[in-house]
Write an enzyme that holds these catalytic residues in place. Structure first.
Site, mmCIF file in Angstrom:
data_model
loop_
_atom_site.group_PDB
_atom_site.id
_atom_site.type_symbol
_atom_site.label_atom_id
_atom_site.label_comp_id
_atom_site.label_asym_id
_atom_site.label_seq_id
_atom_site.Cartn_x
_atom_site.Cartn_y
_atom_site.Cartn_z
ATOM 1 N N TYR A 21 40.120 -30.899 5.172
ATOM 2 C CA TYR A 21 40.961 -30.296 6.200
ATOM 3 C C TYR A 21 41.029 -31.109 7.496
ATOM 4 C CZ TYR A 21 41.142 -26.388 3.034
ATOM 5 O OH TYR A 21 41.364 -25.616 1.925
ATOM 6 N N TYR A 149 39.255 -15.489 -0.038
ATOM 7 C CA TYR A 149 39.266 -16.933 -0.324
ATOM 8 C C TYR A 149 38.485 -17.168 -1.613
ATOM 9 C CZ TYR A 149 38.495 -21.923 -0.168
ATOM 10 O OH TYR A 149 38.466 -23.258 -0.504
ATOM 11 N N ASP A 250 33.662 -12.533 -7.072
ATOM 12 C CA ASP A 250 33.374 -13.913 -6.689
ATOM 13 C C ASP A 250 32.159 -13.882 -5.759
ATOM 14 O OD1 ASP A 250 33.238 -16.314 -5.374
ATOM 15 O OD2 ASP A 250 35.389 -16.513 -5.041
ATOM 16 N N LYS A 279 27.763 -22.652 -5.176
ATOM 17 C CA LYS A 279 27.136 -22.973 -3.891
ATOM 18 C C LYS A 279 25.598 -23.021 -3.955
ATOM 19 C CE LYS A 279 30.837 -21.588 -0.741
ATOM 20 N NZ LYS A 279 31.182 -22.796 -0.026
HETATM 21 C C1 LIG Z 1 33.985 -17.012 -2.080
HETATM 22 C C2 LIG Z 1 34.290 -18.433 -2.470
HETATM 23 N N1 LIG Z 1 34.839 -18.676 -3.660
HETATM 24 C C3 LIG Z 1 35.104 -19.930 -4.075
HETATM 25 C C4 LIG Z 1 34.846 -21.013 -3.269
HETATM 26 C C5 LIG Z 1 35.175 -22.394 -3.746
HETATM 27 O O1 LIG Z 1 34.015 -23.076 -4.110
HETATM 28 P P1 LIG Z 1 34.027 -24.680 -4.210
HETATM 29 O O2 LIG Z 1 34.266 -25.182 -2.832
HETATM 30 O O3 LIG Z 1 32.661 -25.004 -4.765
HETATM 31 O O4 LIG Z 1 35.116 -25.048 -5.153
HETATM 32 C C6 LIG Z 1 34.274 -20.803 -2.006
HETATM 33 C C7 LIG Z 1 34.008 -21.924 -1.094
HETATM 34 O O5 LIG Z 1 33.882 -21.795 0.102
HETATM 35 C C8 LIG Z 1 33.994 -19.475 -1.596
HETATM 36 O O6 LIG Z 1 33.466 -19.202 -0.392
#
Ligand SMILES: Cc1ncc(COP(=O)(O)O)c(C=O)c1O
Length: 432
Positions: A21, A149, A250, A279
């Site tokens: 970004y 997100y 997620d 993560k």
């Molecule tokens: C809730 C959530 N899902 C998915 C992702 C995407 O993960 P990655 O950056 O490992 O592709 C993130 C990344 O910040 C996230 O916070």
């Protein structure tokens, strides 16, 4: 090995390497790092920064942890990687067993992938393939909530907030999904059934086309650092049963203790049909993610036209990543992580409270090891980041949010340095 970056390297970086970004024509400053240990990141000029970001919420044990290092050294000596098609290995089996053990009981089947975004793609495909296998081929769309997100790949983007994700730039390449209003009841607010109406209406009208609801449980992270009521999640689970759609949670940002529960869905006492983790899975050491699902979903997919799930990444279940993930989860389970998160939570709540008094601050909220100061207007990220660096702290604000998600091992003194820097910088913003 020489770790220093000379001016030619830095020029090369500016001219040739994308950072997340930022513009390639006029890139934002990047700070050269030579090492990191515990909660400290050492810059090339010798300055040490207290890490308030856990490298985008992943490095929960801090950096350069001897046990995690050891796991990688050992595994490297055995094998760094072998393909997962037709072969298997102990790190993948040990990690799957641990994940099945610590996630809600119905989640019994594990699919490994490379990153959080890919694990979301996998989850979406699982939901669609499951319904196709059961003869509901029309169920191909997703329902989600605004301000969410889920990653930067196309499928994950399609279920992330349309405005924050600038969907208009991508036109028809993004799948069109259903968006309900974002949850309005905050984490501690009294529940109001009106909050779920928008989602309920979409389900009532379109459930025949909807394969799954996908959401971040309790914390909407990159879409605004919002904490919502566990009752919202309970209602979503009930409605998903009522309208015959799957629930994908997620837990990529929330998993492994960040909110004070091992997984945020535990706060609502519910379990999804499909869960994504990433993560902190490897303690922030390597890129690895997993999509877990139930026997019902995996049996459904396996009884379909192909008889198998249509996905298989090259680096699936990479042994180095799996072995460090095993070490990270064991380290977490053997640590007093709950007490640590409770202590961080009360520390953040106490020390960020004075920010509420600033007229340019809209809200201050804390949940687990997440502390957020929301401003009324967007902050100037590059300048504010420099101020933090000058105060010896590593934070990366975005939009209107100045926030911290420190490693769980941070001590009181270092955490105070972060909260003091946040308070001073936020105060200064109002004087401009
Ligand atoms: C809730 C959530 N899902 C998915 C992702 C995407 O993960 P990655 O950056 O490992 O592709 C993130 C990344 O910040 C996230 O916070």
């Amino acid at each position: 090995m020489n770790k220093m970056l000379n001016k030619y390297m830095l020029k090369f970086d500016r001219e040739h390497i994308w950072h997340p970004y930022t513009s390639m024509k006029d890139p934002l400053t990047v700070y050269p790092v030579v090492s990191a240990k515990g909660v400290r990141i050492t810059l090339q000029d010798g300055r040490e920064l207290i890490d308030g970001m856990s490298s985008w919420w992943a490095a929960i044990h801090g950096y350069n942890n001897p046990e995690l290092n050891e796991a990688i050294y050992h595994q490297t000596a055995d094998m760094a990687h072998v393909m997962f098609g037709g072969l298997t290995h102990r790190p993948a089996i040990e990690l799957s067993a641990l994940l099945i053990d610590i996630t809600p009981e119905p989640l019994q089947k594990v699919f490994f992938s490379d990153s959080g975004s890919v694990s979301v793609e996998v989850a979406i495909k699982m939901a669609v393939q499951y319904w196709a296998a059961r003869g509901y081929g029309k169920k191909q769309r997703l329902l989600t909530v605004r301000s969410g997100y889920h990653g930067d790949t196309l499928g994950a983007m399609s279920v992330s907030d349309t405005v924050i994700g600038m969907h208009h730039l991508f036109g028809d390449i993004l799948a069109r999904q259903y968006f309900a209003d974002s949850p309005g009841c905050g984490y501690h607010d009294k529940w109001n059934e009106e909050d779920i109406q928008s989602l309920k209406t979409i389900l009532r009208e379109h459930h025949e086309e909807i394969a799954a609801i996908i959401m971040e449980p309790i914390v909407q992270g990159a879409g605004g650092m919002r904490f919502y009521s566990p009752q919202y999640l309970r209602r979503v689970r009930e409605l998903s049963y009522e309208f015959n759609v799957l629930l994908i949670l997620d837990e990529i940002a929330t998993g492994f203790g960040r909110t004070g529960s091992m997984f945020a869905c535990e706060k609502a006492g519910i379990s999804p049909d499909i869960m994504c983790v990433g993560k902190a899975l490897t303690g922030g050491y390597m890129s690895l993610a997993a999509t877990l699902t139930t026997k019902e979903v995996s049996d459904g997919i396996s009884s379909g036209e192909t008889g198998y799930f249509m996905h298989g990444p090259t680096f699936m279940a990479n042994p180095l990543a799996c072995s460090v993930a095993v070490a990270s989860i064991k380290l977490l389970l053997s640590s007093p992580w709950k007490e640590r998160i409770v202590a961080i939570e009360s520390h953040l709540a106490r020390e960020l409270d004075s920010c509420r008094g600033f007229p340019h601050v809209r809200d201050v909220r804390v949940l687990g090891a997440i502390g957020v100061v929301e401003m009324r207007r967007p902050v100037e990220m590059a300048r504010i980041q420099e101020e933090f660096v000058n105060k010896g702290v590593w934070l990366r604000p975005f939009g209107k949010l100045v926030y911290t998600m420190p490693p769980y091992i941070i001590n009181e003194e270092d955490l105070t340095l972060i909260t003091t820097a946040m308070t001073e910088v936020v105060k200064g913003v109002g004087k401009e």
